[in-house]
Scaffold this motif. Structure first.
Motif, PDB file in Angstrom:
ATOM      1  N   GLU A   1     -12.692  16.456   0.581  1.00  0.00           N
ATOM      2  CA  GLU A   1     -13.341  16.328   1.889  1.00  0.00           C
ATOM      3  C   GLU A   1     -13.085  14.960   2.523  1.00  0.00           C
ATOM      4  N   ASN A   2     -12.859  13.931   1.711  1.00  0.00           N
ATOM      5  CA  ASN A   2     -12.613  12.585   2.245  1.00  0.00           C
ATOM      6  C   ASN A   2     -11.397  12.522   3.152  1.00  0.00           C
TER       7      ASN A   2
ATOM      8  N   SER B   1      10.844  30.028  -2.511  1.00  0.00           N
ATOM      9  CA  SER B   1      10.029  29.036  -3.200  1.00  0.00           C
ATOM     10  C   SER B   1       8.804  28.688  -2.367  1.00  0.00           C
ATOM     11  N   LYS B   2       7.790  28.177  -3.046  1.00  0.00           N
ATOM     12  CA  LYS B   2       6.533  27.836  -2.394  1.00  0.00           C
ATOM     13  C   LYS B   2       6.030  26.504  -2.919  1.00  0.00           C
ATOM     14  N   SER B   3       5.566  25.676  -2.022  1.00  0.00           N
ATOM     15  CA  SER B   3       5.020  24.346  -2.335  1.00  0.00           C
ATOM     16  C   SER B   3       6.125  23.384  -2.793  1.00  0.00           C
ATOM     17  N   SER B   4       5.718  22.195  -3.212  1.00  0.00           N
ATOM     18  CA  SER B   4       6.673  21.137  -3.562  1.00  0.00           C
ATOM     19  C   SER B   4       7.135  21.243  -5.010  1.00  0.00           C
ATOM     20  N   PRO B   5       8.424  21.067  -5.247  1.00  0.00           N
ATOM     21  CA  PRO B   5       8.926  21.074  -6.627  1.00  0.00           C
ATOM     22  C   PRO B   5       8.687  19.740  -7.339  1.00  0.00           C
ATOM     23  N   TYR B   6       8.176  18.734  -6.599  1.00  0.00           N
ATOM     24  CA  TYR B   6       8.021  17.393  -7.168  1.00  0.00           C
ATOM     25  C   TYR B   6       6.576  17.036  -7.527  1.00  0.00           C
ATOM     26  N   HIS B   7       5.621  17.677  -6.855  1.00  0.00           N
ATOM     27  CA  HIS B   7       4.228  17.337  -7.147  1.00  0.00           C
ATOM     28  C   HIS B   7       3.290  18.468  -6.727  1.00  0.00           C
ATOM     29  N   LYS B   8       2.082  18.445  -7.253  1.00  0.00           N
ATOM     30  CA  LYS B   8       1.051  19.398  -6.867  1.00  0.00           C
ATOM     31  C   LYS B   8       0.304  18.852  -5.647  1.00  0.00           C
ATOM     32  N   ILE B   9      -0.345  19.741  -4.903  1.00  0.00           N
ATOM     33  CA  ILE B   9      -1.056  19.336  -3.686  1.00  0.00           C
ATOM     34  C   ILE B   9      -2.475  19.891  -3.718  1.00  0.00           C
TER      35      ILE B   9
ATOM     36  N   ILE C   1       0.890  -1.165   0.000  1.00  0.00           N
ATOM     37  CA  ILE C   1       0.000   0.000   0.000  1.00  0.00           C
ATOM     38  C   ILE C   1       0.925   1.211   0.000  1.00  0.00           C
ATOM     39  N   SER C   2       1.130   1.821  -1.133  1.00  0.00           N
ATOM     40  CA  SER C   2       2.130   2.887  -1.250  1.00  0.00           C
ATOM     41  C   SER C   2       1.600   4.250  -0.834  1.00  0.00           C
ATOM     42  N   CYS C   3       2.531   5.175  -0.635  1.00  0.00           N
ATOM     43  CA  CYS C   3       2.183   6.561  -0.313  1.00  0.00           C
ATOM     44  C   CYS C   3       1.324   7.145  -1.437  1.00  0.00           C
ATOM     45  N   VAL C   4       1.763   6.920  -2.670  1.00  0.00           N
ATOM     46  CA  VAL C   4       1.056   7.451  -3.839  1.00  0.00           C
ATOM     47  C   VAL C   4      -0.363   6.899  -3.912  1.00  0.00           C
ATOM     48  N   TYR C   5      -0.529   5.614  -3.619  1.00  0.00           N
ATOM     49  CA  TYR C   5      -1.858   5.008  -3.695  1.00  0.00           C
ATOM     50  C   TYR C   5      -2.829   5.714  -2.744  1.00  0.00           C
ATOM     51  N   CYS C   6      -2.439   5.860  -1.488  1.00  0.00           N
ATOM     52  CA  CYS C   6      -3.341   6.464  -0.498  1.00  0.00           C
ATOM     53  C   CYS C   6      -3.627   7.933  -0.800  1.00  0.00           C
ATOM     54  N   HIS C   7      -2.623   8.644  -1.312  1.00  0.00           N
ATOM     55  CA  HIS C   7      -2.792  10.083  -1.534  1.00  0.00           C
ATOM     56  C   HIS C   7      -3.381  10.423  -2.904  1.00  0.00           C
ATOM     57  N   THR C   8      -3.826   9.404  -3.633  1.00  0.00           N
ATOM     58  CA  THR C   8      -4.530   9.665  -4.895  1.00  0.00           C
ATOM     59  C   THR C   8      -5.935   9.057  -4.882  1.00  0.00           C
ATOM     60  N   ILE C   9      -6.436   8.739  -3.693  1.00  0.00           N
ATOM     61  CA  ILE C   9      -7.808   8.232  -3.582  1.00  0.00           C
ATOM     62  C   ILE C   9      -8.765   9.420  -3.725  1.00  0.00           C
ATOM     63  N   LYS C  10      -9.437   9.474  -4.841  1.00  0.00           N
ATOM     64  CA  LYS C  10     -10.345  10.590  -5.129  1.00  0.00           C
ATOM     65  C   LYS C  10     -11.667  10.444  -4.389  1.00  0.00           C
ATOM     66  N   ASP C  11     -12.176   9.216  -4.355  1.00  0.00           N
ATOM     67  CA  ASP C  11     -13.462   8.957  -3.714  1.00  0.00           C
ATOM     68  C   ASP C  11     -13.564   7.476  -3.372  1.00  0.00           C
ATOM     69  N   VAL C  12     -14.644   7.121  -2.711  1.00  0.00           N
ATOM     70  CA  VAL C  12     -14.879   5.728  -2.329  1.00  0.00           C
ATOM     71  C   VAL C  12     -16.236   5.288  -2.843  1.00  0.00           C
ATOM     72  N   ASP C  13     -16.238   4.200  -3.590  1.00  0.00           N
ATOM     73  CA  ASP C  13     -17.475   3.639  -4.119  1.00  0.00           C
ATOM     74  C   ASP C  13     -18.075   2.697  -3.072  1.00  0.00           C
TER      75      ASP C  13
ATOM     76  N   ARG D   1       1.337  12.976 -10.357  1.00  0.00           N
ATOM     77  CA  ARG D   1       2.077  13.952  -9.565  1.00  0.00           C
ATOM     78  C   ARG D   1       1.173  15.035  -8.989  1.00  0.00           C
ATOM     79  N   GLU D   2      -0.001  14.617  -8.569  1.00  0.00           N
ATOM     80  CA  GLU D   2      -0.916  15.517  -7.863  1.00  0.00           C
ATOM     81  C   GLU D   2      -1.588  14.727  -6.763  1.00  0.00           C
ATOM     82  N   PHE D   3      -1.310  15.109  -5.531  1.00  0.00           N
ATOM     83  CA  PHE D   3      -1.750  14.321  -4.385  1.00  0.00           C
ATOM     84  C   PHE D   3      -2.718  15.084  -3.494  1.00  0.00           C
ATOM     85  N   PHE D   4      -3.632  14.321  -2.864  1.00  0.00           N
ATOM     86  CA  PHE D   4      -4.582  14.882  -1.918  1.00  0.00           C
ATOM     87  C   PHE D   4      -3.980  14.854  -0.516  1.00  0.00           C
ATOM     88  N   THR D   5      -4.295  15.835   0.285  1.00  0.00           N
ATOM     89  CA  THR D   5      -3.915  15.833   1.697  1.00  0.00           C
ATOM     90  C   THR D   5      -4.861  16.771   2.433  1.00  0.00           C
ATOM     91  N   ALA D   6      -4.797  16.750   3.756  1.00  0.00           N
ATOM     92  CA  ALA D   6      -5.669  17.603   4.563  1.00  0.00           C
ATOM     93  C   ALA D   6      -4.844  18.603   5.360  1.00  0.00           C
TER      94      ALA D   6
END
Length: 376
Positions: free
Chosen positions: A166-167, A153-161, A96-108, A123-128
Motif C-alpha cells: 500500500e505504501n 511469456s508473462k512477467s519479468s524473467p529477472y525478478h518477481k513483482i 539511491i538505487s532502483c533496487v533500494y527504492c523498490h525494496t522499501i517494505k515499510d517506513v518506521d 530479486r523481488e520488487f514492490f511497485t504500484a
C-alpha cells in the motif's frame, strides 16, 4: 590455480554487479533508467549535488562521520553503517538505487526522522499498478500452445513483482526520507510532512511521478509509465504549477493576489529555499515591474539567523500553506494587463553566498512554476 582464478573472477563480477545495480535495470527499463540517471535521486550524493556538498563541507563533524547517508546515499552500505564517505561508483552512479527504492517494505516513524525498512529480498520488487493490486506476487512463466509451437511469456524473467504494498499507492514510500528531519536541537529543517488536508487525493507519487508517454518495460508496451526523473524543481516545473492557482482581487487602494496551494505540503519549506512571486503591469505600452514577494522560512538560533544545523526556531515564515494573500498598493486602470509569475530558486541569495555558491547559475536561477495574465 584455475579454481582460484575462477573464484576471484566470480567475486569481482559480483562486486561489479552490486556496485551497478541500477545499470542492470536499464536493459528492460531504458526510458525509466534515462530519467532516473538525470534525477535528484541519482544526483543525491556530495559528488553529484553541489548544494549537498556545500552543506556537508560546512557542517560540524564528529565521531559519527557522514550522517546524511541514510537518505542521500543509502545504497552505499559502508557509508550508512560506518559514516565513512569515499568517492566510489555507488556514490557517483547510484547513491539511491532502483533496487533500494523498490525494496522499501515499510517506513518506521521516528521522532527525529523516519527510517526506511527494506524487505531484504534481492530479486523481488514492490511497485504500484492498480489493475494488478490484490493479485499474487508475479513470477516469470511461459505457456505453450499449438502443440508447443507457440510460446508466450508473462512477467519479468529477472525478478518477481509484488503489487500489494500500500505504501507504493498512497505515497508513504517516500516518507522515509521526504518527511521531517530534526537537527540536534529537535528542530525540523525540512518540514515536508506538513499536511494541508488529509482529504487530499494527491500523493508524492501522483504529483512528483506523474504518468508520461513511453513504455515502462521493453518486454511489453504499457503506453505510459511513472516519470522517474522526479517532477519538481529540477524537471517538469510546469507540472508542479498545476497545484498552484493565482487569483487577483481589486481593492480600494490597489489589488491583492491570492496564491492557492492544492498540494499536500507547504510550498518552499526546505532550508534556505526561496519561492518568489513576480508581478509586472503593462499600462499604455509601458511595463511597470513591482517589488517581488519572497516566500521563505528563515531559520534562527536564539533569535538570530543561522544555518539549518544550528537552528532552534524560526525568525520569519512567509511560506504558502493552504493559501497566502499578498496586498499591492497600486491601483489598476481599465486597459491594464497584469502578468504574474510564481517560481523558485534552489537557494536564497544569502544562503547561496553563505555556502559559496553565489556564482553557480543553476543554484541561483529563477525557475518558473506558473505564469498567468489578467486583463482589466
Amino acid at each position: 590455480m584455475k579454481k582460484i582464478l575462477f573464484i576471484l573472477l566470480t567475486l569481482y563480477l559480483s562486486l561489479f554487479a552490486l556496485s551497478n545495480e541500477s545499470k542492470v535495470c536499464q536493459k528492460c527499463h531504458p526510458i525509466i533508467y534515462e530519467e532516473y540517471y538525470d534525477s535528484s535521486h541519482r544526483k543525491a550524493s556530495i559528488y553529484n549535488n553541489p548544494i549537498h556538498k556545500a552543506y556537508w563541507d560546512k557542517h560540524p563533524k564528529d565521531e559519527k562521520g557522514y550522517t546524511c547517508a541514510k537518505c542521500h546515499t543509502p545504497t552505499d552500505k559502508i557509508a550508512v553503517e560506518t559514516g565513512k564517505l569515499t568517492h566510489n561508483t555507488i556514490q557517483v552512479e547510484e547513491p539511491i538505487s532502483c533496487v533500494y527504492c523498490h525494496t522499501i517494505k515499510d517506513v518506521d516513524q521516528g521522532e527525529m526522522s523516519n527510517t526506511n525498512i527494506s524487505s531484504g529480498k534481492k530479486r523481488e520488487f514492490f511497485t504500484a499498478e492498480t489493475s494488478k493490486k490484490g493479485t499474487k506476487t508475479a513470477a516469470f512463466e511461459t505457456k505453450s500452445s499449438w502443440f508447443g509451437l507457440v510460446k508466450t511469456s508473462k512477467s519479468s524473467p529477472y525478478h518477481k513483482i509484488d503489487y500489494n504494498n500500500e505504501n507504493y499507492y498512497n505515497g508513504n514510500v517516500c516518507m522515509g526520507c521526504h518527511s521531517h528531519t530534526n537537527n540536534e536541537h529537535d528542530f525540523d529543517v525540512v518540514m515536508l510532512d506538513a499536511m494541508i488536508s488529509k482529504n487530499d487525493k494527491n500523493s508524492c507519487i501522483t504529483c512528483h511521478m506523474p504518468q508520461v508517454l513511453g513504455s515502462k518495460v521493453t518486454l511489453s508496451d504499457s503506453k505510459t509509465h511513472a516519470y522517474h526523473g522526479i517532477a519538481g524543481i529540477y524537471h517538469m516545473n510546469s507540472e508542479m504549477g498545476k497545484y498552484i492557482d493565482l487569483n487577483v482581487t481589486q481593492t480600494a487602494s490597489g489589488f491583492n493576489i491570492t496564491v492557492l496551494n492544492t498540494s499536500n505540503h507547504a510550498l518552499f519549506g526546505q532550508a534556505l529555499r526561496q519561492g518568489e512571486l513576480q508581478v509586472s503591469l503593462l499600462r499604455d505600452r509601458k511595463e511597470i515591474v513591482l517589488e517581488p514577494f519572497i516566500f521563505t522560512r528563515v531559520l534562527a538560533k536564539d533569535g538570530k539567523e543561522s544555518m539549518p544545523w544550528q537552528a532552534n526556531g524560526t525568525l520569519k515564515d512567509t511560506l504558502i500553506y493552504a493559501k497566502r494573500t499578498i496586498d499591492y498598493s497600486k491601483p489598476l486602470k481599465m486597459g491594464d494587463t497584469l502578468t504574474i509569475r510564481i517560481g523558485v530558486r534552489l537557494l536564497t541569495p544569502k544562503g547561496a553566498k553563505e555556502l559559496g555558491l553565489e556564482k553557480n547559475k543553476e543554484v541561483t536561477k529563477f525557475r518558473v512554476l506558473k505564469s498567468k495574465k489578467f486583463n482589466f
